[in-house]
Design a protein around this motif. Sequence first.
Motif, PDB file in Angstrom:
ATOM      1  N   LYS A  63       3.700  46.551  -2.440  1.00  0.00           N
ATOM      2  CA  LYS A  63       4.453  46.974  -1.257  1.00  0.00           C
ATOM      3  C   LYS A  63       3.866  48.216  -0.590  1.00  0.00           C
ATOM      4  O   LYS A  63       4.017  48.417   0.609  1.00  0.00           O
ATOM      5  CB  LYS A  63       5.913  47.233  -1.639  1.00  0.00           C
ATOM      6  CG  LYS A  63       6.610  46.037  -2.294  1.00  0.00           C
ATOM      7  CD  LYS A  63       6.570  44.801  -1.404  1.00  0.00           C
ATOM      8  CE  LYS A  63       7.261  43.612  -2.055  1.00  0.00           C
ATOM      9  NZ  LYS A  63       7.145  42.383  -1.249  1.00  0.00           N
ATOM     10  N   SER A  64       3.227  49.075  -1.356  1.00  0.00           N
ATOM     11  CA  SER A  64       2.678  50.324  -0.811  1.00  0.00           C
ATOM     12  C   SER A  64       1.366  50.055  -0.076  1.00  0.00           C
ATOM     13  O   SER A  64       0.464  49.400  -0.612  1.00  0.00           O
ATOM     14  CB  SER A  64       2.440  51.331  -1.935  1.00  0.00           C
ATOM     15  OG  SER A  64       1.613  52.390  -1.511  1.00  0.00           O
ATOM     16  N   HIS A  65       1.271  50.568   1.172  1.00  0.00           N
ATOM     17  CA  HIS A  65       0.015  50.387   1.902  1.00  0.00           C
ATOM     18  C   HIS A  65      -1.135  51.144   1.243  1.00  0.00           C
ATOM     19  O   HIS A  65      -2.303  50.756   1.354  1.00  0.00           O
ATOM     20  CB  HIS A  65       0.179  50.798   3.374  1.00  0.00           C
ATOM     21  CG  HIS A  65       0.448  52.245   3.601  1.00  0.00           C
ATOM     22  ND1 HIS A  65       1.720  52.775   3.588  1.00  0.00           N
ATOM     23  CD2 HIS A  65      -0.385  53.290   3.842  1.00  0.00           C
ATOM     24  CE1 HIS A  65       1.658  54.065   3.818  1.00  0.00           C
ATOM     25  NE2 HIS A  65       0.399  54.405   3.975  1.00  0.00           N
TER      26      HIS A  65
ATOM     27  N   ARG B 178      -2.426  48.878  -1.509  1.00  0.00           N
ATOM     28  CA  ARG B 178      -3.197  47.781  -0.928  1.00  0.00           C
ATOM     29  C   ARG B 178      -4.577  48.268  -0.475  1.00  0.00           C
ATOM     30  O   ARG B 178      -5.587  47.575  -0.661  1.00  0.00           O
ATOM     31  CB  ARG B 178      -2.440  47.168   0.244  1.00  0.00           C
ATOM     32  CG  ARG B 178      -1.336  46.210  -0.198  1.00  0.00           C
ATOM     33  CD  ARG B 178      -0.762  45.447   0.981  1.00  0.00           C
ATOM     34  NE  ARG B 178      -0.104  44.233   0.560  1.00  0.00           N
ATOM     35  CZ  ARG B 178      -0.698  43.067   0.408  1.00  0.00           C
ATOM     36  NH1 ARG B 178      -1.996  42.956   0.636  1.00  0.00           N
ATOM     37  NH2 ARG B 178      -0.030  41.995   0.028  1.00  0.00           N
ATOM     38  N   SER B 179      -4.619  49.435   0.101  1.00  0.00           N
ATOM     39  CA  SER B 179      -5.911  49.980   0.535  1.00  0.00           C
ATOM     40  C   SER B 179      -6.843  50.185  -0.658  1.00  0.00           C
ATOM     41  O   SER B 179      -8.043  49.931  -0.575  1.00  0.00           O
ATOM     42  CB  SER B 179      -5.702  51.299   1.289  1.00  0.00           C
ATOM     43  OG  SER B 179      -4.976  51.083   2.478  1.00  0.00           O
ATOM     44  N   CYS B 180      -6.262  50.623  -1.769  1.00  0.00           N
ATOM     45  CA  CYS B 180      -7.068  50.860  -2.974  1.00  0.00           C
ATOM     46  C   CYS B 180      -7.646  49.555  -3.523  1.00  0.00           C
ATOM     47  O   CYS B 180      -8.840  49.479  -3.850  1.00  0.00           O
ATOM     48  CB  CYS B 180      -6.232  51.556  -4.040  1.00  0.00           C
ATOM     49  SG  CYS B 180      -5.858  53.287  -3.683  1.00  0.00           S
TER      50      CYS B 180
ATOM     51  N   GLU C  76      -6.890  40.564  -0.214  1.00  0.00           N
ATOM     52  CA  GLU C  76      -5.914  41.538   0.299  1.00  0.00           C
ATOM     53  C   GLU C  76      -5.710  41.368   1.795  1.00  0.00           C
ATOM     54  O   GLU C  76      -4.590  41.383   2.291  1.00  0.00           O
ATOM     55  CB  GLU C  76      -6.401  42.951  -0.023  1.00  0.00           C
ATOM     56  CG  GLU C  76      -5.345  44.043   0.153  1.00  0.00           C
ATOM     57  CD  GLU C  76      -5.134  44.458   1.596  1.00  0.00           C
ATOM     58  OE1 GLU C  76      -3.975  44.748   1.966  1.00  0.00           O
ATOM     59  OE2 GLU C  76      -6.130  44.487   2.350  1.00  0.00           O
ATOM     60  N   ARG C  77      -6.769  41.192   2.544  1.00  0.00           N
ATOM     61  CA  ARG C  77      -6.634  41.113   4.000  1.00  0.00           C
ATOM     62  C   ARG C  77      -5.897  39.842   4.420  1.00  0.00           C
ATOM     63  O   ARG C  77      -5.153  39.851   5.400  1.00  0.00           O
ATOM     64  CB  ARG C  77      -7.992  41.228   4.679  1.00  0.00           C
ATOM     65  CG  ARG C  77      -8.831  39.971   4.712  1.00  0.00           C
ATOM     66  CD  ARG C  77     -10.158  40.192   5.426  1.00  0.00           C
ATOM     67  NE  ARG C  77     -10.835  38.925   5.708  1.00  0.00           N
ATOM     68  CZ  ARG C  77     -10.660  38.226   6.827  1.00  0.00           C
ATOM     69  NH1 ARG C  77      -9.844  38.667   7.766  1.00  0.00           N
ATOM     70  NH2 ARG C  77     -11.299  37.095   7.014  1.00  0.00           N
ATOM     71  N   LYS C  78      -6.076  38.755   3.678  1.00  0.00           N
ATOM     72  CA  LYS C  78      -5.407  37.502   4.032  1.00  0.00           C
ATOM     73  C   LYS C  78      -3.947  37.477   3.591  1.00  0.00           C
ATOM     74  O   LYS C  78      -3.128  36.767   4.176  1.00  0.00           O
ATOM     75  CB  LYS C  78      -6.163  36.320   3.427  1.00  0.00           C
ATOM     76  CG  LYS C  78      -7.528  36.074   4.055  1.00  0.00           C
ATOM     77  CD  LYS C  78      -8.243  34.908   3.411  1.00  0.00           C
ATOM     78  CE  LYS C  78      -9.602  34.675   4.047  1.00  0.00           C
ATOM     79  NZ  LYS C  78     -10.340  33.554   3.399  1.00  0.00           N
ATOM     80  N   SER C  79      -3.625  38.228   2.563  1.00  0.00           N
ATOM     81  CA  SER C  79      -2.249  38.220   2.049  1.00  0.00           C
ATOM     82  C   SER C  79      -1.376  39.305   2.666  1.00  0.00           C
ATOM     83  O   SER C  79      -0.157  39.292   2.498  1.00  0.00           O
ATOM     84  CB  SER C  79      -2.249  38.390   0.526  1.00  0.00           C
ATOM     85  OG  SER C  79      -2.774  39.664   0.168  1.00  0.00           O
ATOM     86  N   ARG C  80      -1.990  40.233   3.382  1.00  0.00           N
ATOM     87  CA  ARG C  80      -1.187  41.331   3.954  1.00  0.00           C
ATOM     88  C   ARG C  80      -0.385  40.834   5.152  1.00  0.00           C
ATOM     89  O   ARG C  80      -0.912  40.229   6.077  1.00  0.00           O
ATOM     90  CB  ARG C  80      -2.082  42.493   4.393  1.00  0.00           C
ATOM     91  CG  ARG C  80      -1.267  43.715   4.840  1.00  0.00           C
ATOM     92  CD  ARG C  80      -2.141  44.816   5.386  1.00  0.00           C
ATOM     93  NE  ARG C  80      -2.916  45.472   4.342  1.00  0.00           N
ATOM     94  CZ  ARG C  80      -2.996  46.796   4.208  1.00  0.00           C
ATOM     95  NH1 ARG C  80      -2.307  47.587   5.006  1.00  0.00           N
ATOM     96  NH2 ARG C  80      -3.751  47.321   3.274  1.00  0.00           N
ATOM     97  N   THR C  81       0.928  41.145   5.137  1.00  0.00           N
ATOM     98  CA  THR C  81       1.810  40.754   6.240  1.00  0.00           C
ATOM     99  C   THR C  81       2.376  41.955   6.980  1.00  0.00           C
ATOM    100  O   THR C  81       2.972  41.801   8.043  1.00  0.00           O
ATOM    101  CB  THR C  81       2.977  39.891   5.732  1.00  0.00           C
ATOM    102  OG1 THR C  81       3.715  40.623   4.741  1.00  0.00           O
ATOM    103  CG2 THR C  81       2.472  38.591   5.130  1.00  0.00           C
ATOM    104  N   HIS C  82       2.211  43.158   6.421  1.00  0.00           N
ATOM    105  CA  HIS C  82       2.710  44.365   7.085  1.00  0.00           C
ATOM    106  C   HIS C  82       1.601  45.395   7.177  1.00  0.00           C
ATOM    107  O   HIS C  82       0.815  45.565   6.236  1.00  0.00           O
ATOM    108  CB  HIS C  82       3.889  44.970   6.326  1.00  0.00           C
ATOM    109  CG  HIS C  82       4.315  46.303   6.873  1.00  0.00           C
ATOM    110  ND1 HIS C  82       3.921  47.502   6.318  1.00  0.00           N
ATOM    111  CD2 HIS C  82       5.069  46.626   7.955  1.00  0.00           C
ATOM    112  CE1 HIS C  82       4.429  48.508   7.028  1.00  0.00           C
ATOM    113  NE2 HIS C  82       5.120  48.003   8.016  1.00  0.00           N
ATOM    114  N   VAL C  83       1.530  46.081   8.301  1.00  0.00           N
ATOM    115  CA  VAL C  83       0.529  47.130   8.457  1.00  0.00           C
ATOM    116  C   VAL C  83       1.180  48.372   9.053  1.00  0.00           C
ATOM    117  O   VAL C  83       2.065  48.275   9.917  1.00  0.00           O
ATOM    118  CB  VAL C  83      -0.643  46.651   9.346  1.00  0.00           C
ATOM    119  CG1 VAL C  83      -0.182  46.389  10.767  1.00  0.00           C
ATOM    120  CG2 VAL C  83      -1.796  47.652   9.336  1.00  0.00           C
ATOM    121  N   PHE C  84       0.767  49.526   8.546  1.00  0.00           N
ATOM    122  CA  PHE C  84       1.214  50.826   9.045  1.00  0.00           C
ATOM    123  C   PHE C  84       0.028  51.529   9.684  1.00  0.00           C
ATOM    124  O   PHE C  84      -1.032  51.676   9.051  1.00  0.00           O
ATOM    125  CB  PHE C  84       1.773  51.680   7.909  1.00  0.00           C
ATOM    126  CG  PHE C  84       1.985  53.127   8.300  1.00  0.00           C
ATOM    127  CD1 PHE C  84       3.155  53.522   8.925  1.00  0.00           C
ATOM    128  CD2 PHE C  84       1.012  54.091   8.043  1.00  0.00           C
ATOM    129  CE1 PHE C  84       3.344  54.851   9.290  1.00  0.00           C
ATOM    130  CE2 PHE C  84       1.200  55.417   8.405  1.00  0.00           C
ATOM    131  CZ  PHE C  84       2.370  55.789   9.031  1.00  0.00           C
TER     132      PHE C  84
END
Length: 565
Positions: free
Chosen positions: A12-14, A17-19, A31-39
């Motif tokens: 859940k933490s951006h 995910r970045s790490c 990671e890029r294909k599974s990400r649905t939220h971006v801050f």
Amino acid sequence: MKALEHVFVTLKSHKDRSCVSLVCKDWYEAERKSRTHVFIGNCYSVSPEILIKRFPNIKSVTLKGKPRFSDFNLVPPNWGADIHPWLVAFASAYPFLQELRLKRMVVTDESLELLVQSFPNFKALSLVSCEGFSTDGLELLATHCKNLTELDVQENSFEDLEGSWLSYFPETFTSLEVLNFANMQTEVSFAALEQLVARCKSLKVLKVNKSVTLEQLQSLLVQAPQLVELGTGSFSGDLTAQQHTELADAFDNCKNLQTLSGLWDAASIYIPLLYPACANLTFLNLTDAALQSEDLAKLLPNCPHLRRLWVVDTVEDEGLEAVGSTCPLLEELRVFPSDPFDEDGIPGGGSGVTEAGLVAVSRGCPKLHCVLYFCNQMTNAAMATVVQNCPDFTHFRLCIMTPCQPDYLTNEPMDEGFEAVVKTCTKLQRLSVSGLLTDLTFEYIGKYAKNLETLSIAFAGSSDRGMQCVLEGCPKLRKLEIRDCPFGDTALLSGLEKYESMRSLWMSACNVTMTACKLLAKERPRLNVEVINEEENDDTRAEKVYVYRSVAGPRRDAPSFVITL
């Protein structure tokens, strides 16, 4: 790859995910294909096109625009941060977009029209400190967003053309879970509001504006006893004995309330009505209530689980003593000035809050780790006592209302007080300093504040050395905000090795020249160096400097008063 994507969905933490995206190429792709939220903390740090290319499946976007100092009118009108080009790009790439959360952005009715036309399953809109739209735009949202679950408009500057926008929700509409229009200035259609609340059985958050009366509030509470967060309207006026009883019963039935706010112009006679609803409160926001110390002292014992408290300095030190004696679980305290421009004291002849109030809270609230404190006076000894009592501060923001004010007992600078803060509070992430401060304060910050991420400085420092100490000594620094300080070219250029690892630097009313800004831009081409010069009579001085990292290059919508170097 699919297995990895399923695992990454649980992150859940951006930051997490970045790490994981940096581990290897396969993890990056998953990671890029599974990400649905971006801050995105700065709307100019990346372009919509770059975002879309990297993340093809985004359903939720959080986007911030103007620098935070725009809250203090330091960023001129028409500076930028328009959401429209983002929506144009999202319309073709993310037709499945469901959530949009914006802060300090320009949002026009045209943009809201594009939003409702482009995203058929749109569910949540949050606008905080935004500008440019009107109630016509809200009417479009109400009319066309059939699956809307959240509409949160707070602290925005917009045109309120009429109060009937709530009536545009269809009679079949029942999905709303969050409705917040607390800061709207004009009256809304209560009949439409009441019908909407009655239909939406899943409504958990309701925050209304000042135009909603106590009698109307009672009707809303009867319709929605399931509320978890409530922002009342006006909390004064005349009630009959029967109306008083009915309102008391309505509050008594609100067993799930965790957050309470509003209470505009609260009258002491009605405060006891709240007591039954306070048993499970964790957040009490009284910034619109301007309670006196006696009312606060009677209210707080009914809030045994309180973690967060926001008040106005009308509570005075006596009210904060009550906080210290009755709120042992408190983690966050914010004390705001009742009138930041009034030099003659607070309404009713009070004196606001002093160091004594903060010391009292620290003695009784050992879990306190976040404070924003506007006060009239402070001492170094008091600050040392506060952090000794509460060594786990992560956020410490102190604002002594008179700039450059020393320790009022010793007449010494406030350097030693902030030394105690940064030396004792090893978890400190955010710090705002005030009072009479020399470079010694910033030497202490550079030496001890190794986890500091955000630092705000105003009317402080002696020379360039102060800013240099911060840039050299704080390895995790991400945002540095400076106004009205003596820091100049040497200080600015001392951060050449630092700025690319930070999100942004803001400097206004300092001693920075265009020459230094041009040199910074030349030496660090991956940074956007922007100078805001509103006065045309001096082309050598940089009035306001905004430096931020960007993978998109210089922005294309800069107005004439913004010079991009």
